[in-house]
Design a protein around this motif. Structure first.
Motif, PDB file in Angstrom:
ATOM      1  N   ASN A 100     -11.478  -7.566  -1.595  1.00 46.99           N
ATOM      2  CA  ASN A 100     -12.402  -8.442  -2.219  1.00 46.99           C
ATOM      3  C   ASN A 100     -11.708  -9.146  -3.188  1.00 46.99           C
ATOM      4  N   THR A 101     -10.395  -8.905  -3.865  1.00 46.46           N
ATOM      5  CA  THR A 101      -9.950  -9.621  -4.697  1.00 46.46           C
ATOM      6  C   THR A 101      -9.271 -10.727  -4.043  1.00 46.46           C
ATOM      7  N   ASP A 144     -10.918  -1.770   0.153  1.00 44.18           N
ATOM      8  CA  ASP A 144     -11.909  -2.785  -0.306  1.00 44.18           C
ATOM      9  C   ASP A 144     -11.863  -3.506  -1.406  1.00 44.18           C
ATOM     10  N   THR A 145     -11.546  -2.745  -2.489  1.00 49.96           N
ATOM     11  CA  THR A 145     -11.340  -3.366  -3.903  1.00 49.96           C
ATOM     12  C   THR A 145     -10.337  -4.538  -3.916  1.00 49.96           C
ATOM     13  N   ILE A 146      -9.307  -4.067  -3.200  1.00 49.33           N
ATOM     14  CA  ILE A 146      -8.013  -5.237  -2.920  1.00 49.33           C
ATOM     15  C   ILE A 146      -8.480  -6.322  -1.946  1.00 49.33           C
ATOM     16  N   ASP A 177      -9.353  -5.798 -11.366  1.00 52.58           N
ATOM     17  CA  ASP A 177     -10.082  -4.549 -10.919  1.00 52.58           C
ATOM     18  C   ASP A 177      -9.677  -3.525 -11.461  1.00 52.58           C
ATOM     19  N   PRO A 178     -10.567  -2.177 -11.168  1.00 59.42           N
ATOM     20  CA  PRO A 178     -10.022  -1.054 -11.515  1.00 59.42           C
ATOM     21  C   PRO A 178      -8.576  -0.650 -10.767  1.00 59.42           C
ATOM     22  N   ASP A 179      -7.910   0.144 -11.698  1.00 63.54           N
ATOM     23  CA  ASP A 179      -6.559   0.562 -11.039  1.00 63.54           C
ATOM     24  C   ASP A 179      -6.753   1.328  -9.985  1.00 63.54           C
ATOM     25  N   VAL A 180      -6.399   0.877  -8.574  1.00 65.21           N
ATOM     26  CA  VAL A 180      -6.513   1.919  -7.813  1.00 65.21           C
ATOM     27  C   VAL A 180      -5.295   2.221  -6.991  1.00 65.21           C
ATOM     28  N   ASN A 207      -2.504  -6.754 -11.136  1.00 68.30           N
ATOM     29  CA  ASN A 207      -3.793  -6.469 -11.466  1.00 68.30           C
ATOM     30  C   ASN A 207      -3.742  -5.484 -12.618  1.00 68.30           C
ATOM     31  N   TYR A 252      -0.232  -7.119  -3.675  1.00 70.65           N
ATOM     32  CA  TYR A 252      -1.055  -6.604  -4.823  1.00 70.65           C
ATOM     33  C   TYR A 252      -0.051  -5.743  -5.540  1.00 70.65           C
TER      34      TYR A 252
END
Lengths: 468, 257
Positions: free
Chosen positions: A104-105, A100-102, A20-23, A208, A126
């Protein structure tokens, strides 16, 4: 047996290598010094004693030389690692609170679904923090505590301090010291007297960003007569640079209690995985480690049972699968401090495509620990000529009244076995997989069904396209 | 009607010639017995037909279903409908008889039809149970690990069980009678007899005549020193029982000469 192109195809099979992108909301600078440790402690808003503990640990870590036994650590560059990456502002109790990104993972990894179906509670880590932690309300009502380790410290400071680092002291080894200095994430579990948690509690660890170090710390206290099963799984994206995972797991199994700790380690093959896991086992209590290592570049991990009082029983089931470029240095330790204690170590290792797996075990019986029974079995299976298997079984017995069994076998997937299975219609891959799954069956059957299915699937993935 | 046709087969093991020109045709629906003293190449023939990698064919052909199967791998031969009951079945620890059996059936179904989803479990269980009853096997046997710690008799029963489940067109039984007491021999033979019929051709390889009291062959062949030196009907086996193999020695000399 295996052709090079097929091996290369096999390497691409790691299913969890997506990134994923780094958030992250905060990242410490690369490398480690006093300032980084202070920063971590400050961000966690910790009491002074914990900061002092961390700094003491840092000092010990810096003084202590790198271990020169086990795996090759010479390429592990400890200055090129982010020691703390904070992915989100808080730990959620519902998945809606997770960014959300996390979220989704973890959905891709099937965690919320598994939680609904067959788990009593889930923690999801995470990068450096637990982003989600929840337990069934009915268990909470019975007094079961299942929190992120940080919330454990905040909400139950006395219970936490009573047990924290009593099983694995700072000085235990270099990486235990490192973890003690920079620990972040992991679970805090307390099961009250007599409470039996029927379904497993699960923690899932995900890395990630590249060049990250993850240093979770888990503390499990099973009070008298209680039962609990904790399962951890882990995956990471595949990067060309190395990442680092170094956890410390401390477990206290009080009188008559029973704890099972299951690991399904499936890190990508750029992760160094150096973990210290130990349980103190008291009167008539049972500790079982089920430790399956499939991923990582190098794993050094020897779950241990310290059998402290009569009637204590410890079991270690260790499974290692080393593919190309991987070294699994796994095994277990059992130390019999008290009479009338018993233990069993079963190790199953598989090496293929030039991979190396080692069994490293210690069985120790102190003087005065009479009527001890222990059995150690380590079996290795080699799938081709280029792979390697080693056994380092240390046995130190200072007492005469003991019954100790030890056997070790190394076998190759035999031509006769393959021919026999192929004559019934299985192709060479299927036949080899069948021999491999039979080999690890004694371990698989100890897993809850859902994990047994998952393990078999992971083994299939490891096997796919590997035979020429 | 398929047939297995062996033409002038020469086979070496470790560069040592064992089979020296074997000719034999086994058709669906026929039962052939291949007899001969130890060390004459009977098992070499069985392994070669199934495709064991250590057996090097130096000359000859084996035709089955319109192709020379010598270039096919063992699993491909199995998919065509060829089966070998092993003299020494191999143990596969950790794999239950039932799981193995289902994997084998499914591999064959899939070979016949790539879209096949595998045998439905209730159907599989029913078939397995029926055949195990015929072979007088305890149902618990299905969950034991394949050939792991089995007695000689148990191993042979499991071979016949597999044959019955896989329903081959041509089955080779390699010394299935060896190591069996008389009761086990009878049960195994009954199992084989149940499979007899127009759909199945059977080649019974044996050193002794006694299995042929239970499995009556249509044809008998005698192998000596890597060749079939005599062929006949069932009475040839009885002749052998009475006179031994010695009277054939002169015949070998003639063939070899």
């Amino acid at each position: 047996m295996a052709s090079d192109t097929k091996i290369l195809e096999g390497i691409g099979e790691y299913k969890y290598g997506f990134k994923d992108p780094d958030v992250s909301v905060f990242k410490s600078r690369k490398g480690l010094d006093r300032h980084v440790v202070e920063q971590i402690s400050e961000m966690k808003d910790e009491p002074q004693w914990m900061l002092d503990f961390r700094l003491r640990a840092l000092e010990h870590f810096l003084k202590r030389p790198m271990p020169t036994w086990g795996g090759d650590l010479s390429k592990l560059n400890l200055d090129d690692i982010y020691y703390y990456v904070k992915p989100a502002e808080a730990t959620g109790r519902s998945w809606d609170e997770v960014p959300d990104t996390i979220k989704n993972t973890f959905e891709k990894l099937g965690i919320p679904e598994a939680e609904q179906k067959f788990l009593a509670g889930v923690g999801a880590q995470y990068e450096s923090e637990m982003v989600y932690h929840n337990i069934q309300a009915s268990l909470e009502k019975q007094g079961v505590i299942f929190l992120s380790i940080e919330d454990g410290l905040k909400q139950h400071p006395d219970l936490f301090r009573k047990y924290f680092s009593t099983v694995i002291p700072i000085e235990d080894n270099k990486f235990a010291a490192l973890n003690s200095a920079v620990w972040s994430g992991g679970s805090f579990i307390y099961v009250p007297k007599g409470v039996k948690v029927d379904l497993p509690l699960q923690a899932y660890f995900r890395l990630n960003v590249a060049n990250i170090g993850q240093f979770e710390r888990t503390l499990i206290i099973a009070d008298e007569g209680s039962h609990v099963h904790y399962v951890e799984g882990c995956t990471a994206p595949t990067y060309t640079t190395d990442s680092f995972h170094s956890g410390v797991i401390e477990i206290i199994v009080h009188k008559g209690a029973r704890v099972r700790y299951t690991t399904i380690q499936n890190w990508s093959t750029n992760v160094y995985n150096l973990v210290t896991q130990r349980a103190l086992v008291y009167e008539d209590a049972t500790m079982e480690w089920v430790d399956a290592n499939l991923g990582s570049k190098l794993t050094m991990k020897y779950p241990s049972c310290y059998l402290k009082e009569p009637g204590a029983h410890g079991e270690i089931l260790s499974m290692a699968f080393a593919g190309r470029g991987q070294h699994q240095d796994a095994g277990g330790k059992v130390i019999h401090f008290a009479p009338h204690t018993s233990s069993k170590i079963v190790s199953k290792s598989i090496s293929k495509s030039g991979g190396r797996s080692s069994y490293r075990g210690l069985l120790k019986v102190y003087k005065g620990a009479s009527d001890v029974k222990s059995n150690v079995v380590c079996d290795a299976l080699l799938l081709d000529e280029t792979s390697r298997s080693d056994t380092y079984p240390y046995i130190e017995i200072d007492e005469e009244d003991v019954t100790i069994g030890h056997e070790a076998t190394v076998s190759k997937v035999g031509e006769e076995q393959l021919f026999y299975l192929m004559s019934r219609g299985l192709n060479e891959d299927e036949a080899t997989s069948m021999v491999v799954s039979g080999f690890i069956e004694p371990l698989i059957k100890e897993l809850p069904m859902e994990y047994a299915i998952e393990m078999n699937r992971l083994i299939q993935l490891q096997m796919e396209g590997s035979i020429g | 009607m398929s047939e297995l046709a062996i033409n002038d087969l020469h086979v070496s093991v470790n560069h040592k010639p064992i089979l020296k020109g074997v000719n034999l045709v086994v058709k669906q629906g026929e039962v052939h017995a291949l007899m001969g003293p130890n060390g004459t190449g009977k098992s070499t023939l069985a392994y070669t037909l199934m495709g064991h990698p250590n057996y090097e064919v130096t000359k000859g052909e084996v035709w089955f279903k319109g192709q020379n199967i010598l270039t096919l791998s063992p699993d491909q031969r199995a998919h065509l409908g060829l089966f070998l009951a092993f003299q020494y079945p191999v143990a596969i620890p950790g794999v239950s008889v039932a799981n193995f059996m289902r994997a084998a059936i499914n591999s064959q179904r899939k070979a016949a039809n790539p879209a096949d989803k595998g045998i439905p479990i209730p159907e599989f269980r029913k078939q397995l149970k029926q055949i195990m009853e015929v072979l007088k096997m305890d149902p618990a046997f299905a969950s034991r690990y394949l050939n792991d710690g089995f007695s000689g008799g148990e191993k042979k029963r499991v071979e016949v069980l597999q044959m019955a489940m896989l329903k081959p067109e041509i089955a080779i039984l390699d010394e299935t009678d060896s190591g069996l007491d008389i009761d086990a021999l009878r049960i195994v033979s009954e199992g084989v007899n149940k499979l007899r019929g127009p759909e199945t051709g059977i080649l019974v390889i044996t050193h002794y005549q006694r299995i042929l009291n239970y499995i009556k062959p249509d044809y008998v062949h005698i192998m000596m020193e890597g060749q079939i030196v005599e062929s006949g009907e069932a009475d040839l086996a009885i002749q052998l029982e009475e006179h031994g193999y010695d009277w054939l020695k002169t015949k070998t000399d003639i063939v070899m000469g």
